[in-house]
Design a protein around this motif. Structure first.
Motif, PDB file in Angstrom:
ATOM      1  N   LEU A 109       2.051   7.169   4.449  1.00 13.38           N
ATOM      2  CA  LEU A 109       2.460   8.402   3.782  1.00 13.38           C
ATOM      3  C   LEU A 109       3.884   8.810   4.144  1.00 13.38           C
ATOM      4  O   LEU A 109       4.440   9.732   3.566  1.00 13.38           O
ATOM      5  CB  LEU A 109       1.503   9.544   4.137  1.00 13.38           C
ATOM      6  CG  LEU A 109       0.072   9.406   3.595  1.00 13.38           C
ATOM      7  CD1 LEU A 109      -0.786  10.554   4.077  1.00 13.38           C
ATOM      8  CD2 LEU A 109       0.079   9.350   2.076  1.00 13.38           C
ATOM      9  N   GLY A 110       4.441   8.112   5.124  1.00 13.21           N
ATOM     10  CA  GLY A 110       5.806   8.423   5.523  1.00 13.21           C
ATOM     11  C   GLY A 110       5.929   9.802   6.154  1.00 13.21           C
ATOM     12  O   GLY A 110       6.841  10.554   5.834  1.00 13.21           O
ATOM     13  N   CYS A 111       4.981  10.131   6.999  1.00 12.69           N
ATOM     14  CA  CYS A 111       5.077  11.426   7.669  1.00 12.69           C
ATOM     15  C   CYS A 111       4.592  11.280   9.111  1.00 12.69           C
ATOM     16  O   CYS A 111       4.199  10.196   9.531  1.00 12.69           O
ATOM     17  CB  CYS A 111       4.240  12.473   6.931  1.00 12.69           C
ATOM     18  SG  CYS A 111       2.483  12.100   6.917  1.00 12.69           S
TER      19      CYS A 111
ATOM     20  N   ALA B  80      -4.823  11.253  -0.796  1.00 14.66           N
ATOM     21  CA  ALA B  80      -4.460   9.943  -0.256  1.00 14.66           C
ATOM     22  C   ALA B  80      -4.839   9.862   1.225  1.00 14.66           C
ATOM     23  O   ALA B  80      -5.381   8.854   1.682  1.00 14.66           O
ATOM     24  CB  ALA B  80      -2.966   9.692  -0.446  1.00 14.66           C
ATOM     25  N   ALA B  81      -4.577  10.929   1.951  1.00 18.77           N
ATOM     26  CA  ALA B  81      -4.903  10.928   3.376  1.00 18.77           C
ATOM     27  C   ALA B  81      -6.407  10.769   3.586  1.00 18.77           C
ATOM     28  O   ALA B  81      -6.855  10.016   4.459  1.00 18.77           O
ATOM     29  CB  ALA B  81      -4.398  12.218   4.021  1.00 18.77           C
ATOM     30  N   LEU B  82      -7.196  11.454   2.771  1.00 20.45           N
ATOM     31  CA  LEU B  82      -8.656  11.336   2.880  1.00 20.45           C
ATOM     32  C   LEU B  82      -9.117   9.913   2.588  1.00 20.45           C
ATOM     33  O   LEU B  82      -9.956   9.357   3.294  1.00 20.45           O
ATOM     34  CB  LEU B  82      -9.351  12.294   1.903  1.00 20.45           C
ATOM     35  CG  LEU B  82      -9.310  13.788   2.215  1.00 20.45           C
ATOM     36  CD1 LEU B  82     -10.106  14.557   1.165  1.00 20.45           C
ATOM     37  CD2 LEU B  82      -9.876  14.077   3.609  1.00 20.45           C
ATOM     38  N   VAL B  83      -8.566   9.338   1.521  1.00 22.98           N
ATOM     39  CA  VAL B  83      -8.964   7.976   1.139  1.00 22.98           C
ATOM     40  C   VAL B  83      -8.603   6.995   2.248  1.00 22.98           C
ATOM     41  O   VAL B  83      -9.390   6.120   2.607  1.00 22.98           O
ATOM     42  CB  VAL B  83      -8.298   7.564  -0.190  1.00 22.98           C
ATOM     43  CG1 VAL B  83      -8.564   6.091  -0.499  1.00 22.98           C
ATOM     44  CG2 VAL B  83      -8.811   8.429  -1.328  1.00 22.98           C
ATOM     45  N   LEU B  84      -7.413   7.179   2.793  1.00 27.46           N
ATOM     46  CA  LEU B  84      -6.972   6.241   3.827  1.00 27.46           C
ATOM     47  C   LEU B  84      -7.840   6.345   5.074  1.00 27.46           C
ATOM     48  O   LEU B  84      -8.135   5.352   5.717  1.00 27.46           O
ATOM     49  CB  LEU B  84      -5.493   6.491   4.171  1.00 27.46           C
ATOM     50  CG  LEU B  84      -4.515   6.041   3.084  1.00 27.46           C
ATOM     51  CD1 LEU B  84      -3.125   6.628   3.309  1.00 27.46           C
ATOM     52  CD2 LEU B  84      -4.437   4.513   3.025  1.00 27.46           C
TER      53      LEU B  84
ATOM     54  N   LEU C 132      -8.469   3.674   8.187  1.00 28.91           N
ATOM     55  CA  LEU C 132      -7.262   3.376   8.948  1.00 28.91           C
ATOM     56  C   LEU C 132      -7.066   4.407  10.056  1.00 28.91           C
ATOM     57  O   LEU C 132      -7.430   5.575   9.893  1.00 28.91           O
ATOM     58  CB  LEU C 132      -6.034   3.395   8.032  1.00 28.91           C
ATOM     59  CG  LEU C 132      -5.941   2.302   6.972  1.00 28.91           C
ATOM     60  CD1 LEU C 132      -4.657   2.470   6.180  1.00 28.91           C
ATOM     61  CD2 LEU C 132      -5.992   0.927   7.615  1.00 28.91           C
ATOM     62  N   PRO C 133      -6.483   3.984  11.171  1.00 33.37           N
ATOM     63  CA  PRO C 133      -6.125   4.946  12.211  1.00 33.37           C
ATOM     64  C   PRO C 133      -5.000   5.867  11.716  1.00 33.37           C
ATOM     65  O   PRO C 133      -4.223   5.484  10.841  1.00 33.37           O
ATOM     66  CB  PRO C 133      -5.634   4.070  13.375  1.00 33.37           C
ATOM     67  CG  PRO C 133      -5.327   2.747  12.768  1.00 33.37           C
ATOM     68  CD  PRO C 133      -6.180   2.606  11.549  1.00 33.37           C
TER      69      PRO C 133
ATOM     70  N   ARG D 154       0.822  -1.191   0.000  1.00 32.51           N
ATOM     71  CA  ARG D 154       0.000   0.000   0.000  1.00 32.51           C
ATOM     72  C   ARG D 154       0.871   1.263   0.000  1.00 32.51           C
ATOM     73  O   ARG D 154       0.558   2.260  -0.619  1.00 32.51           O
ATOM     74  CB  ARG D 154      -0.895  -0.010   1.250  1.00 32.51           C
ATOM     75  CG  ARG D 154      -2.299   0.447   0.991  1.00 32.51           C
ATOM     76  CD  ARG D 154      -3.248  -0.246   1.917  1.00 32.51           C
ATOM     77  NE  ARG D 154      -3.620  -1.530   1.342  1.00 32.51           N
ATOM     78  CZ  ARG D 154      -4.855  -1.829   0.981  1.00 32.51           C
ATOM     79  NH1 ARG D 154      -5.816  -0.960   1.161  1.00 32.51           N
ATOM     80  NH2 ARG D 154      -5.124  -2.994   0.453  1.00 32.51           N
ATOM     81  N   ARG D 155       1.994   1.162   0.718  1.00 37.62           N
ATOM     82  CA  ARG D 155       2.913   2.293   0.772  1.00 37.62           C
ATOM     83  C   ARG D 155       3.522   2.541  -0.616  1.00 37.62           C
ATOM     84  O   ARG D 155       3.600   3.669  -1.081  1.00 37.62           O
ATOM     85  CB  ARG D 155       4.015   2.003   1.801  1.00 37.62           C
ATOM     86  CG  ARG D 155       4.668   3.226   2.351  1.00 37.62           C
ATOM     87  CD  ARG D 155       5.245   2.970   3.733  1.00 37.62           C
ATOM     88  NE  ARG D 155       6.172   1.859   3.770  1.00 37.62           N
ATOM     89  CZ  ARG D 155       6.147   0.879   4.662  1.00 37.62           C
ATOM     90  NH1 ARG D 155       5.240   0.887   5.614  1.00 37.62           N
ATOM     91  NH2 ARG D 155       7.018  -0.103   4.622  1.00 37.62           N
ATOM     92  N   VAL D 156       3.944   1.444  -1.250  1.00 31.23           N
ATOM     93  CA  VAL D 156       4.540   1.581  -2.590  1.00 31.23           C
ATOM     94  C   VAL D 156       3.533   2.211  -3.546  1.00 31.23           C
ATOM     95  O   VAL D 156       3.835   3.162  -4.273  1.00 31.23           O
ATOM     96  CB  VAL D 156       4.996   0.204  -3.136  1.00 31.23           C
ATOM     97  CG1 VAL D 156       5.445   0.326  -4.588  1.00 31.23           C
ATOM     98  CG2 VAL D 156       6.113  -0.360  -2.277  1.00 31.23           C
ATOM     99  N   LEU D 157       2.322   1.685  -3.512  1.00 27.87           N
ATOM    100  CA  LEU D 157       1.291   2.177  -4.431  1.00 27.87           C
ATOM    101  C   LEU D 157       0.988   3.655  -4.175  1.00 27.87           C
ATOM    102  O   LEU D 157       0.892   4.461  -5.103  1.00 27.87           O
ATOM    103  CB  LEU D 157       0.020   1.330  -4.275  1.00 27.87           C
ATOM    104  CG  LEU D 157      -1.076   1.552  -5.319  1.00 27.87           C
ATOM    105  CD1 LEU D 157      -1.711   0.227  -5.688  1.00 27.87           C
ATOM    106  CD2 LEU D 157      -2.161   2.484  -4.812  1.00 27.87           C
ATOM    107  N   THR D 158       0.869   3.998  -2.909  1.00 25.67           N
ATOM    108  CA  THR D 158       0.563   5.383  -2.554  1.00 25.67           C
ATOM    109  C   THR D 158       1.683   6.317  -2.992  1.00 25.67           C
ATOM    110  O   THR D 158       1.432   7.385  -3.549  1.00 25.67           O
ATOM    111  CB  THR D 158       0.340   5.500  -1.037  1.00 25.67           C
ATOM    112  OG1 THR D 158      -0.592   4.494  -0.630  1.00 25.67           O
ATOM    113  CG2 THR D 158      -0.199   6.869  -0.669  1.00 25.67           C
ATOM    114  N   ASN D 159       2.919   5.888  -2.749  1.00 19.69           N
ATOM    115  CA  ASN D 159       4.043   6.736  -3.144  1.00 19.69           C
ATOM    116  C   ASN D 159       4.103   6.929  -4.643  1.00 19.69           C
ATOM    117  O   ASN D 159       4.427   8.005  -5.140  1.00 19.69           O
ATOM    118  CB  ASN D 159       5.361   6.144  -2.644  1.00 19.69           C
ATOM    119  CG  ASN D 159       5.537   6.379  -1.162  1.00 19.69           C
ATOM    120  OD1 ASN D 159       4.989   7.333  -0.621  1.00 19.69           O
ATOM    121  ND2 ASN D 159       6.257   5.496  -0.501  1.00 19.69           N
TER     122      ASN D 159
END
Lengths: 291, 175
Positions: free
Chosen positions: B148-150, B129-133, B139-140, B71-76
């Protein structure tokens, strides 16, 4: 509430999601294509690896603590990736090569030099090559004949197309002109062969490695590199730097160049120093080593 | 006999790529549709991501959560335009066709219904992305931050900024 509307919007668009089945097949097909391409590119890199830059890999692996997880130790040590180009002198089996790694790491140039430049030990050879060609040598890798022979045999021998027949000063064997299958011990004992023919052996080995199925499997690749052995390959220069270069080279295109003369005339030396070999190769196609 | 957890065995029971794809692909596709707002782009994004995942399967399956990793790879890849040539192609095509009909040409009814969907496309990708997640994947914030790596704080601020933008745009549109 906008949050609720968002949830509703997402839910409403859920049915637009494409079916997974056909996409899965597409992914698998794309994967096979990519893997084939990557295997070829990487294996060429590995061949040189074995021959050249990644000759340091076994050394570097041996230096690393076996218990440490790879990811940690690789990212944990800040690899001093030098942004510039690297010239690695490779001495092995009567052959002298300079592996030129451009700053962008997209190609790997193997410049075949005259074996007359290899006199004495690696340090002396390095100085001679450096003085003759004007190239700064960042590292020297010595690959001994038995390591090369083991690697050659591991891929089932190589087909080398010799331009000239000759009798080896090494094993007294008569080598005929034309394409022939050579096992490791014969391939590395081509003393007396035409310079370009010996360089062709390296090109053929690279090609064979590229087509070896073992090369698609990293574990087999490790085994292949291990075959070279620590004793068969010695390297001076910064291991971390070379390892970083070798890793970057995994997807590089390997270009074999036969130097027109020992001093790398015809602009070859200047092009190498200026890290501008792509242009030189384009202008001098006859010097590109065909297999 | 008391049986504790056996870390050696559990470490060796690694999921295969095929098993992973069986269970995760539909969910990834849904997620990608929400991210990109377009089934075709979503398909490209997932395909591109999964080929990479398969090529690096050993590393992926060895990670703590293969699922989160992918999911991280895809999001990035979604957020970072520069990396993917497929994406650049998509953008170039989109740029080259200025006459393309805007979604507003749809029936008024569907414009209203899809106003938020349309507005989502105007948000910075990271905010979307944050909204979708949060509102689709539920997700929490800590996991969102991980993907998102932040920092968690950054997640919260970008979500509230995104919501504020959407609210303002909705008000604007309803005038």
């Amino acid at each position: 509430m906008i949050e609720e509307e968002l949830r509703a919007t997402f839910a409403r668009h859920e049915p637009e999601t494409p079916a997974a089945g056909p996409i899965r097949d597409k992914i698998n097909r794309a994967f096979v294509r990519r893997k084939r391409r990557r295997a070829a590119a990487r294996a060429a890199g590995v061949a040189t690896a074995v021959l050249v830059a990644a000759a340091v890999v076994p050394v570097a692996l041996a230096e690393r603590r076996p218990a440490a997880p790879v990811a940690t130790s690789l990212s944990g040590t800040p690899a001093p990736v030098r942004p510039g180009a690297l010239n690695i002198l490779v001495l092995g089996a009567d052959t002298v090569l300079v592996a030129h790694v451009p700053a962008d790491r997209r190609q790997l140039y193997l410049i075949g030099l005259s074996s007359s430049l290899a006199h004495g030990g690696p340090a002396v050879s390095r100085r001679t090559v450096s003085q003759t060609t004007g190239l700064a040598i960042d590292a020297t890798a010595v690959v001994d004949a038995s390591a090369l022979a083991r690697i050659t045999d591991a891929v089932g021998g190589v087909e080398v197309c010799l331009a000239k027949a000759f009798t080896s000063g090494g094993n007294g064997r008569r080598y005929r002109a034309g394409c022939q299958d050579l096992k490791g011990s014969d391939a590395v004992r081509m003393r007396g062969a035409d310079e370009r023919d010996r360089q062709r052996y390296f090109a053929a080995l690279a090609a064979k490695l590229a087509s070896a199925r073992a090369m698609t499997d990293p574990r087999e690749m490790q085994a292949m590199l291990a075959l070279a052995g620590r004793s068969g390959v010695t390297v001076d220069g910064s291991t971390a730097e070379l390892l970083a270069a070798a890793r970057a080279l995994h997807s590089a295109v390997v270009v074999g160049i036969s130097a027109p003369d020992p001093a790398l005339g015809g602009g070859l030396a200047a092009a190498t120093r200026a890290d501008n070999l792509a242009e030189w190769v384009a202008a001098n196609p006859s010097s590109v080593l065909e297999r | 006999m008391i049986r504790g957890p056996d870390p050696v065995v559990s470490a060796e029971v690694a999921v295969t790529y095929q098993e992973f794809a069986d269970t995760q692909l539909p969910g990834l596709l849904r997620y990608a549709v929400m991210l990109t707002g377009d089934p075709h782009t979503a398909e490209d994004l997932v395909q591109d991501t999964m080929v990479r995942v398969q090529l690096n399967w050993r590393r992926v399956s060895g990670s703590e959560s293969p699922d989160g990793y992918v999911r991280r790879v895809l999001t990035n890849r979604f957020i970072d335009l520069r990396r993917g040539s497929w994406w650049r192609r998509v953008l170039l095509l989109a740029d080259a066709d200025p006459t393309r009909a805007a979604p507003r040409d749809h029936a008024q009814d569907s414009v209203d219904r899809d106003q938020i969907w349309t507005l989502l496309a105007t948000l910075p990708r990271r905010q979307r992305a944050a909204l979708v997640l949060r509102y689709y994947e539920d997700l929490p914030d800590a996991e969102i931050a991980d993907i998102l790596g932040c920092a968690v704080g950054t997640v919260r601020s970008s979500i509230s900024r995104a919501l504020a933008t959407l609210r303002a745009d909705l008000v604007e549109a309803s005038r």
